[in-house]
Design a protein around this motif. Structure first.
Motif, short mmCIF file in Angstrom:
data_model
loop_
_atom_site.label_atom_id
_atom_site.label_comp_id
_atom_site.label_asym_id
_atom_site.label_seq_id
_atom_site.Cartn_x
_atom_site.Cartn_y
_atom_site.Cartn_z
N GLY A 1 -32.60 -89.30 -60.94
CA GLY A 1 -31.16 -89.55 -60.93
C GLY A 1 -30.59 -89.74 -62.32
N ARG B 1 -27.44 -87.60 -60.16
CA ARG B 1 -27.37 -87.70 -58.70
C ARG B 1 -28.30 -88.80 -58.24
N THR B 2 -27.94 -89.43 -57.14
CA THR B 2 -28.73 -90.55 -56.65
C THR B 2 -29.74 -90.16 -55.59
N HIS C 1 -32.51 -86.49 -49.06
CA HIS C 1 -31.60 -87.61 -49.32
C HIS C 1 -31.99 -88.80 -48.46
N ASP D 1 -24.36 -90.00 -53.43
CA ASP D 1 -23.82 -88.69 -53.81
C ASP D 1 -22.70 -88.26 -52.87
N THR E 1 -15.88 -89.69 -55.00
CA THR E 1 -17.12 -89.30 -54.34
C THR E 1 -16.80 -88.39 -53.17
#
Length: 153
Positions: free
Chosen positions: A54, A59-60, A91, A117, A138
């Protein structure tokens, strides 16, 4: 303890940056090198560290789902559906219950936006303006409500 990228690189006989490129952007690494790195990663059981990835990508790897009342029998099946699709794209899913409180929903939107994200908001209680503000920061999907996209004058 899981293998690190440095251990994979050492096992493949390449630098850590080459091993990282072979795993993240394989098309920029020679095929023979890529195969050595992939073989070493498999043998060592290497899995990328989500937080480290990340930092590099911005991005997470997380999605947030906000429901108004988890006790409502509709929402668990929605959450299961989101989780199933999220897994397909690697994810994780954060779940939050706003307790049908519009203010709590907005707070959850703001908080999860920093850690995810994208967000899925079921049966929103927030105002259209609050939803637009959240969507400006977001990606936001609403289920059970329609918010017209912003138009430029």
């Amino acid at each position: 303890m899981r293998a690190t990228i440095r251990e994979v690189a050492r096992a493949a006989g390449v630098s850590a940056s080459t091993a990282s490129r072979a795993l993240s952007t394989p098309d920029v690494v020679r095929s023979i090198t890529r195969e050595r790195v992939l073989r070493a990663a498999r043998q060592l059981g290497y899995a990328p560290h989500r937080a480290a990835r990340g930092l590099a990508t911005g991005r997470t790897g997380n999605l947030g789902v906000i429901v108004p009342d988890l006790a409502n029998p509709v929402f668990p099946s929605v959450v299961r559906g989101v989780q199933a699709r999220a897994r397909e794209s690697d994810h994780a899913v954060f779940l939050a219950d706003s307790d049908e409180d519009p203010a709590a929903e907005v707070d959850l939107l703001r908080g999860l936006a920093k850690q995810a994200d994208g967000l899925v908001l079921c049966s929103p209680r927030a105002t259209e303006q609050q939803l637009r503000q959240a969507a400006a920061h977001t990606p936001l999907v609403t289920a059970g409500a329609y918010v017209c996209p912003a138009t430029s004058a």
